[in-house]
Scaffold this motif. Structure first.
Motif, short mmCIF file in Angstrom:
data_model
loop_
_atom_site.label_atom_id
_atom_site.label_comp_id
_atom_site.label_asym_id
_atom_site.label_seq_id
_atom_site.Cartn_x
_atom_site.Cartn_y
_atom_site.Cartn_z
N VAL A 202 33.05 36.93 -15.10
CA VAL A 202 31.99 36.50 -14.20
C VAL A 202 32.49 36.73 -12.78
O VAL A 202 33.61 36.34 -12.44
CB VAL A 202 31.65 35.01 -14.41
N THR A 203 31.68 37.38 -11.96
CA THR A 203 32.11 37.62 -10.58
C THR A 203 30.91 37.79 -9.66
O THR A 203 29.87 38.30 -10.05
CB THR A 203 33.00 38.88 -10.50
N HIS A 204 31.10 37.32 -8.40
CA HIS A 204 30.15 37.62 -7.33
C HIS A 204 30.55 38.89 -6.59
O HIS A 204 29.80 39.38 -5.74
CB HIS A 204 30.12 36.45 -6.32
N ASP A 205 31.74 39.40 -6.88
CA ASP A 205 32.32 40.54 -6.19
C ASP A 205 31.73 41.83 -6.76
O ASP A 205 32.11 42.27 -7.85
CB ASP A 205 33.84 40.51 -6.36
N LEU A 206 30.79 42.45 -6.04
CA LEU A 206 30.09 43.61 -6.57
C LEU A 206 31.02 44.81 -6.73
O LEU A 206 30.85 45.63 -7.64
CB LEU A 206 28.91 43.97 -5.66
N GLU A 207 32.03 44.93 -5.84
CA GLU A 207 32.99 46.03 -5.97
C GLU A 207 33.82 45.86 -7.24
O GLU A 207 34.08 46.83 -7.97
CB GLU A 207 33.90 46.08 -4.75
#
Length: 240
Positions: A202-207
């Protein structure tokens, strides 16, 4: 052609929570398949159900509808002991807040899964995993003596010490500065390649997400797959 068994499969998976006199549907009828050895990012806005989905995949939460299968095993058919055994044998979990025991050294924190399973050579295996994550000289330090990045590396070593087939990571870089976050990204991808462990994060980091094999975006309780550099340019609902 025989259809292969996915490492992760969900069938009409649903999760809802009570809110006053009503219920809020966080996840609605999710059908998903993830093959072994792949790395998959789950993205979406806060409150979209990303962490809930990870908890369901780990058996730490029970769904209100549908099924979760890990390696063909229906988690709904397991009691709490069976779920604990499944996690010890097949699943590693990395939390955003590390969840290290403050009274234990990095070595003893990393050895916990094997020690709890009664495995022999737990400390030796933990020491080897800590060396792999670059903490050979920090094994005997307690969490309060480690930086945030070092604590996350201990958490990753603990999650992988029993060589699980599946690693679930909830915002593994969320509490880290940019430089340390990049080091943790490289570590997770490197261990995915080296050990063949399936990575679901799970991540908010699009890169970070774009560097995975697949990106699954949660929106209004449903999953959609979005293209990455490793995928053809198409967008579709995720199904079995």
């Amino acid at each position: 052609m025989t259809k292969t068994t996915a490492l992760i499969e969900t069938r009409q998976l649903g999760m809802s929570y009570p809110l006053g006199n009503t219920r809020v549907d966080v996840l609605r009828g999710l059908d998903m398949r993830i093959d072994a050895g792949t790395r998959v990012a789950i993205a979406g806005p806060s409150g979209s159900g990303k962490t809930s989905l990870l908890l369901l995949l780990s058996g730490l939460e029970r769904p209100t509808a549908g099924q979760v299968l890990i390696d063909g095993i229906d988690l709904g058919r397991l009691d709490s002991d069976g779920l604990a055994d499944l996690r010890r044998e097949r699943i590693g979990i990395v939390f955003q807040s590390f969840h290290l025991l403050p009274s234990l050294s990095a070595l003893d924190n990393a050895a916990l899964p094997l020690q709890m399973a009664g495995a022999s050579g737990a400390r030796e295996a933990a020491a080897e995993m800590l060396r792999r994550v670059g903490l050979a000289d920090r094994m005997h330090h307690k969490p309060s003596q480690l930086s945030g990045g070092e604590q996350q590396r201990v958490a990753i070593a603990r999650a992988l010490v029993h060589r699980p087939r599946l690693l679930l990571a909830d915002e593994p870089t969320g509490n880290l500065d940019d430089h340390t976050a990049e080091a943790v990204r490289e570590l997770l991808f490197g261990l995915n390649r080296e050990l063949g462990t399936t990575l679901v994060l799970v991540t908010h980091d699009l890169e970070f997400a774009a560097r995975c094999d697949r990106v699954l975006r949660l929106h209004e309780g449903q999953l959609q797959e979005t293209p990455t550099e490793r995928q053809p340019e198409h967008r579709h609902a995720v199904s079995a």
